[in-house]
Design a protein around this motif. Structure first.
Motif, PDB file in Angstrom:
ATOM      1  N   ASP A 189       2.218  -0.641  -2.576  1.00  0.00           N
ATOM      2  CA  ASP A 189       2.516  -2.239  -2.671  1.00  0.00           C
ATOM      3  C   ASP A 189       3.753  -2.749  -3.188  1.00  0.00           C
ATOM      4  O   ASP A 189       4.316  -3.561  -2.552  1.00  0.00           O
ATOM      5  CB  ASP A 189       1.497  -2.854  -3.469  1.00  0.00           C
ATOM      6  N   LYS A 192       6.089  -2.824   0.027  1.00  0.00           N
ATOM      7  CA  LYS A 192       5.740  -3.973   0.873  1.00  0.00           C
ATOM      8  C   LYS A 192       6.478  -5.155   0.187  1.00  0.00           C
ATOM      9  O   LYS A 192       6.810  -6.019   0.898  1.00  0.00           O
ATOM     10  CB  LYS A 192       4.363  -4.031   1.066  1.00  0.00           C
ATOM     11  N   GLU A 280       2.364  -3.358  13.548  1.00  0.00           N
ATOM     12  CA  GLU A 280       2.556  -1.689  12.812  1.00  0.00           C
ATOM     13  C   GLU A 280       2.146  -0.815  14.003  1.00  0.00           C
ATOM     14  O   GLU A 280       2.717   0.124  14.031  1.00  0.00           O
ATOM     15  CB  GLU A 280       1.698  -1.720  11.617  1.00  0.00           C
TER      16      GLU A 280
END
Length: 501
Positions: A189, A192, A280
């Motif tokens: 994370d 991201k 993606e």
């Protein structure tokens, strides 16, 4: 044995405590795990002094209290307040300097032989309670979202120790492969949300298979003389070089229905996330389909081996007293293998036990290729394994060390865990799988791929068993419409600490 010290790039994780290095392509056989356990007792190798270890890995008092408070309260402001209180309590004392490589340990008390509670006490003695978290109480995501955020906030306020700690912090996971994957997923994370650097991860192997630990030099089992070995683990975590590990995202599109008993490795995709996943993967998700996604680091398999794993996990949950250690766990696995039709039932005897080719179509994308290519499935294959690491099934090497002539003939390349490729192989009946696991023969080599797609239809089957990194589930199937399982590489690497020193 080839070490993972071959430098492949000078770009690490930006934290200055090690170059990113090529992950190992070879690893010791499972047969040496007992030797590894004995060697880790402390008789061999340089003894680590406790005082020197603490200087390396223990954060200054105000920082470790800040992180612990932020995680406990799930509020970074609570951590900042705890840091201020700790500093006030130390007025007049000499201020502590930054730690070389602060180490935070996460312990899974349920893994493998359940050594977690004793290990946690030992870690408290060595590096303080504030830097040790029990995964039954604290989730890795809480540490990432609140603990690291607290350090970042303190750094923004001019705390140079906090800045150094955030840049150089390292994680150790005491658990099995599933626990390590849980941690790596939460750390991802940070990519991201653009909160790099991402801390690298080391391992204290507490699980049954420990293939991630084996692949990065941390050994295949918890050592006999573990009390002295814990210091060695922490020292390796602080000083070991950093390797890269490919991560693979799995997306499942189901025409209808739900996956019951959803494993931790999968999450249902909410409508708001469908567009992001479509972008993606480069393919549109149907609006009415039920979609799930997950990430794996070691392997994904479909078929009989996943069915055996499913039975084992249910037994362990229902009767935990039977699964008290790696040896007991492997005996239970062997028992389930004998009762699930691996050995005594031919593939064609029953619709529930025949080869996977009857329900599955396999498509791959090769490196630097954008088109899907169908690969014919051998009719005898009853378990299909997609492998990222060299180790599988408690240190076995089913892909094998292939000769250059064979690699060239098949269009393969030497397998690494950071090469952007997955190895696909098949297991036939139980006897074939047994010989493969004994490393007497190689598995059935099927393909090497940069992306994979399985198209599954039920026919007379209404389900198929699937597992990712040891977490199994029943995948519902119907005859009229296909269920699609697609695997694509995550665009960033996970960072591992090489423990082989």
């Amino acid at each position: 044995m080839e070490r993972a010290g071959e430098v492949s790039a000078a770009a690490g994780n930006g934290n200055g405590n090690g170059l990113a290095r090529r992950a190992p392509s070879t690893a010791p056989s499972a047969r040496v795990s007992i030797w590894e356990s004995v060697r880790a007792c402390g008789v061999w190798g340089k003894e680590v002094e406790k005082a020197e270890l603490r200087r390396q890995v223990v954060m200054p008092l105000h920082l470790r209290r800040a992180v612990a408070a932020a995680v406990a309260a799930k509020d970074e402001a609570a951590g900042v307040a705890a840091a201020s209180a700790a500093k006030e309590g130390q007025e007049g004392e000499k201020e502590e300097g930054p730690t070389v490589a602060p180490v935070v340990v996460f312990v899974n008390s349920r893994s493998g032989g359940r050594h977690g509670p004793e290990l946690k006490v030992r870690l408290h003695e060595l590096i303080t309670e504030e830097q040790v978290f029990d995964l039954s109480v604290v989730k890795p995501s809480d540490f990432v979202h609140y603990g690291l955020s607290c350090l970042e906030r303190l750094a923004d306020q001019g705390d140079n120790c906090a800045k150094a700690a955030r840049e150089n912090i390292r994680i150790v996971v005491a658990g099995g492969d599933g626990t390590v994957g849980w941690m790596l997923g939460c750390l991802s994370d940070l990519y991201k949300t653009k909160r790099e650097p991402v801390p690298p991860t080391g391992i204290i192997p507490l699980g049954t298979g420990n293939d991630l630990a084996r692949s990065f030099g941390w050994g295949g089992s918890f050592p006999f003389g573990w009390r002295s070995a814990v210091k060695r683990y922490l020292n390796k975590a602080a000083t070991g070089p950093i390797c890269r590990l490919d991560s693979w995202q799995t997306v499942i599109q189901m025409p209808e229905g739900e996956i019951q008993e959803l494993p931790y490795s999968l999450k249902k995709v909410e409508p708001a996330d469908r567009l992001e996943i479509s972008q993606e993967n480069g393919s549109e998700l149907p609006e009415k389909a039920s979609c799930y996604k997950g990430v794996f680091y070691n392997y994904l398999s479909i078929g009989m081996d996943a069915q055996v794993a499913y039975g084992f996990h249910h037994l362990r949950d229902e009767k935990p007293y039977l699964a008290q250690g790696p040896v007991a766990n492997k005996l239970i696995y062997a028992g389930y293998s004998c009762t699930q039709g691996w050995f005594c039932t031919p593939c064609t005897a029953s619709p529930q036990l025949r080869g996977l080719r009857n329900i599955l179509r396999l498509y791959i994308k090769k490196a630097n290729c954008s088109e899907w290519e169908q690969v014919q499935m051998p009719s005898s294959v009853r378990s299909l394994v997609v492998l990222n690491l060299y180790n599988y099934g408690s240190g076995r090497h089913p892909w094998g060390d292939l000769k250059p002539e064979y690699l060239e003939k098949r269009g393969f390349v030497e397998a690494h865990s950071d090469d952007g490729l997955l190895e696909i192989f098949g297991l036939k009946e139980g006897w074939h799988a047994s010989f493969v696991m004994a490393e007497l023969i190689k598995a059935k080599h099927i393909a090497q791929a940069a992306a994979i797609k399985f198209e599954m239809r039920g026919g007379e089957w209404n389900r198929v068993y699937v597992q990712m990194d040891g977490e199994p589930w029943k995948q519902p199937l119907i005859q009229e419409q296909s269920t699609i399982l697609e695997i694509n590489k995550v665009p960033y690497h996970s960072l591992m600490i090489n423990g082989e020193q």
